[in-house]
Design a protein around this motif. Structure first.
Motif, PDB file in Angstrom:
ATOM      1  N   GLY A  82       0.818  -1.207   0.000  1.00 55.69           N
ATOM      2  CA  GLY A  82       0.000   0.000   0.000  1.00 55.69           C
ATOM      3  C   GLY A  82       0.849   1.252   0.000  1.00 55.69           C
ATOM      4  N   ASN A  83       0.698   2.080  -1.043  1.00 52.07           N
ATOM      5  CA  ASN A  83       1.375   3.380  -1.139  1.00 52.07           C
ATOM      6  C   ASN A  83       2.894   3.260  -1.045  1.00 52.07           C
ATOM      7  N   VAL A  84       3.440   2.239  -1.678  1.00 50.88           N
ATOM      8  CA  VAL A  84       4.885   2.028  -1.688  1.00 50.88           C
ATOM      9  C   VAL A  84       5.494   2.446  -3.022  1.00 50.88           C
ATOM     10  N   CYS A  85       4.874   2.009  -4.122  1.00 49.85           N
ATOM     11  CA  CYS A  85       5.460   2.245  -5.443  1.00 49.85           C
ATOM     12  C   CYS A  85       5.724   3.721  -5.698  1.00 49.85           C
ATOM     13  N   ARG A  86       4.809   4.590  -5.279  1.00 53.48           N
ATOM     14  CA  ARG A  86       4.936   6.016  -5.577  1.00 53.48           C
ATOM     15  C   ARG A  86       6.158   6.650  -4.934  1.00 53.48           C
ATOM     16  N   HIS A  87       6.664   6.022  -3.865  1.00 45.46           N
ATOM     17  CA  HIS A  87       7.795   6.597  -3.136  1.00 45.46           C
ATOM     18  C   HIS A  87       9.135   6.000  -3.573  1.00 45.46           C
ATOM     19  N   LEU A  88       9.124   5.189  -4.631  1.00 45.20           N
ATOM     20  CA  LEU A  88      10.347   4.603  -5.164  1.00 45.20           C
ATOM     21  C   LEU A  88      10.486   5.028  -6.626  1.00 45.20           C
ATOM     22  N   ASP A 145      11.678   3.850  -9.664  1.00 49.61           N
ATOM     23  CA  ASP A 145      11.249   3.067 -10.825  1.00 49.61           C
ATOM     24  C   ASP A 145      10.088   2.169 -10.404  1.00 49.61           C
ATOM     25  N   GLN A 146       8.866   2.643 -10.624  1.00 52.55           N
ATOM     26  CA  GLN A 146       7.693   1.903 -10.165  1.00 52.55           C
ATOM     27  C   GLN A 146       7.543   0.565 -10.885  1.00 52.55           C
ATOM     28  N   ARG A 183       9.315  13.280  -6.419  1.00 49.61           N
ATOM     29  CA  ARG A 183       9.490  12.074  -7.246  1.00 49.61           C
ATOM     30  C   ARG A 183      10.618  12.260  -8.248  1.00 49.61           C
ATOM     31  N   SER A 184      10.733  13.458  -8.801  1.00 52.17           N
ATOM     32  CA  SER A 184      11.770  13.697  -9.803  1.00 52.17           C
ATOM     33  C   SER A 184      13.170  13.589  -9.219  1.00 52.17           C
ATOM     34  N   GLN A 185      13.300  13.701  -7.882  1.00 45.76           N
ATOM     35  CA  GLN A 185      14.602  13.634  -7.226  1.00 45.76           C
ATOM     36  C   GLN A 185      14.919  12.250  -6.674  1.00 45.76           C
ATOM     37  N   LEU A 186      13.987  11.308  -6.796  1.00 43.33           N
ATOM     38  CA  LEU A 186      14.237   9.966  -6.269  1.00 43.33           C
ATOM     39  C   LEU A 186      15.314   9.258  -7.084  1.00 43.33           C
ATOM     40  N   PRO A 187      16.139   8.412  -6.451  1.00 44.50           N
ATOM     41  CA  PRO A 187      17.127   7.635  -7.202  1.00 44.50           C
ATOM     42  C   PRO A 187      16.443   6.764  -8.255  1.00 44.50           C
ATOM     43  N   GLY A 188      16.947   6.836  -9.481  1.00 41.14           N
ATOM     44  CA  GLY A 188      16.378   6.030 -10.561  1.00 41.14           C
ATOM     45  C   GLY A 188      14.995   6.465 -10.981  1.00 41.14           C
ATOM     46  N   ALA A 189      14.623   7.719 -10.710  1.00 40.02           N
ATOM     47  CA  ALA A 189      13.275   8.189 -11.023  1.00 40.02           C
ATOM     48  C   ALA A 189      12.955   7.980 -12.495  1.00 40.02           C
ATOM     49  N   THR A 190      11.845   7.313 -12.753  1.00 39.14           N
ATOM     50  CA  THR A 190      11.422   6.996 -14.114  1.00 39.14           C
ATOM     51  C   THR A 190       9.963   7.387 -14.264  1.00 39.14           C
ATOM     52  N   SER A 191       9.661   8.121 -15.322  1.00 37.19           N
ATOM     53  CA  SER A 191       8.288   8.539 -15.572  1.00 37.19           C
ATOM     54  C   SER A 191       7.527   7.419 -16.286  1.00 37.19           C
ATOM     55  N   VAL A 192       6.390   7.032 -15.737  1.00 39.34           N
ATOM     56  CA  VAL A 192       5.539   6.026 -16.364  1.00 39.34           C
ATOM     57  C   VAL A 192       4.092   6.499 -16.295  1.00 39.34           C
ATOM     58  N   VAL A 193       3.286   6.035 -17.240  1.00 36.83           N
ATOM     59  CA  VAL A 193       1.847   6.244 -17.153  1.00 36.83           C
ATOM     60  C   VAL A 193       1.330   5.336 -16.045  1.00 36.83           C
ATOM     61  N   GLU A 194       0.669   5.910 -15.042  1.00 37.51           N
ATOM     62  CA  GLU A 194       0.264   5.111 -13.882  1.00 37.51           C
ATOM     63  C   GLU A 194      -1.031   4.355 -14.156  1.00 37.51           C
ATOM     64  N   ASP A 195      -0.956   3.523 -15.193  1.00 38.55           N
ATOM     65  CA  ASP A 195      -2.018   2.569 -15.533  1.00 38.55           C
ATOM     66  C   ASP A 195      -1.621   1.261 -14.858  1.00 38.55           C
ATOM     67  N   TRP A 196      -2.169   1.017 -13.677  1.00 38.30           N
ATOM     68  CA  TRP A 196      -1.656  -0.069 -12.846  1.00 38.30           C
ATOM     69  C   TRP A 196      -1.907  -1.444 -13.432  1.00 38.30           C
TER      70      TRP A 196
END
Length: 296
Positions: free
Chosen positions: A126-132, A134-135, A191-204
């Motif tokens: 729960g609410n983990v992926c958003r804080h890392l 590369d989701q 999010r943009s400053q997270l290590p390995g930050a990768t932009s993805v469409v959040e279509d789970w």
């Protein structure tokens, strides 16, 4: 039909909060979510025997772990978090609810550690992926921890909490909307400053499928606590507003900052601790996917 939660005394982990905080009136949906997951995992007469191990990744103080342990009485639940303080709280919570021996704790900080937690029939997060950063990589790691036939359940986003009317009689109308916008902008910057930050469409569903799983549906749980609120919920909102004021800084203009400060005044009848018009409304969406069994 979407379940609506109006029960009093709901509690859970406030996203992003420190270990010492007022508890969020948020986790009342967990029992129904766990029951829904039982149905996804197999026939009622077999699921107790077939589900032997569950991972709760990003467990916080163990509210979800306890709900899962109750819903799956034949399973051991592993609460996984990076905070030793939260894990200690999870052990206390399990003991208070008579679940000692059913819930164990493991510390893990990086996504590449999730796949080393051992196989499980159910992986909840729960609410983990958003804080890392590369989701997609996080979901692949979670998928590597599930046994064939098992399910990964991801609770992410939903609708942000609403608790103020549009016009509260102080400052400018629409304060809640501006707070939400400022929080979203701050989150995007973080999010943009997270290590390995990768932009993805959040279509789970798509992201889960890209992790090698077969989507098995999503369900939204609505938490609705109408005015007037219980004192415990008011205290949570007071803590939440205090955190917003500290975190948002100059993202708020002077008028909105002063309005929030008035809402935090514990002695004023217009403060959040006393307002008769304060409510709590939010929604949590749980996305699921299964690892298909390989043919012999």
């Amino acid at each position: 039909m979407t379940p609506i939660y109006r029960a009093e005394g709901l509690d859970g982990e406030a996203p992003g909060a420190e270990p010492e905080h007022e508890e969020e009136p948020h986790a009342g949906f967990l029992a129904d979510a766990a029951h829904w997951l039982r149905g996804l995992l197999g026939p009622e007469d077999r699921v107790t025997e077939s589900v032997r191990r569950i991972l709760d990744v990003g467990s916080g103080s163990g509210e979800a772990s306890c709900a899962l342990a109750r819903a799956f009485p034949g399973a051991s639940v592993i609460a996984v978090d990076r905070s030793a303080t939260f894990l200690a709280q999870a052990e206390v919570r399990a003991a208070e609810r008579g679940l000692t021996g059913r819930i164990a704790t493991r510390r893990a900080e990086r996504p590449d550690q999730f796949g080393r937690l051992g196989p499980a029939e159910l992986v909840w997060t729960g609410n983990v992926c958003r804080h890392l950063g590369d989701q997609q990589a996080v979901l692949r790691s979670l998928a590597s921890a599930v046994r064939p036939g098992g399910v990964v359940a991801v609770a992410e986003r939903g609708l942000p909490p609403r608790f103020l009317p549009r016009d509260i009689g102080m400052g400018r109308p629409g304060l809640q909307a501006r707070l939400d916008a400022a929080l979203e902008a701050r989150f995007a910057d973080e999010r943009s400053q997270l290590p390995g930050a990768t932009s993805v469409v959040e279509d789970w569903s798509y992201l889960l499928a890209s992790a090698g799983l077969v989507p098995t549906g999503s369900r939204t749980f609505l938490i609705d606590l109408p005015a007037p609120l219980e004192l415990s919920t008011r205290r949570y909102l007071h803590t939440r507003l205090h955190g917003m004021l500290a975190e948002l800084g100059d993202r708020l203009d002077l008028v909105d900052r002063l309005t929030v400060e008035q809402l935090l005044d514990g002695d004023a009848c217009t403060g959040i601790l006393w307002r008769p018009d304060a409510f709590y409304l939010t929604a949590v969406t749980v996305h699921t996917a299964r690892l298909c069994r390989t043919r012999a």
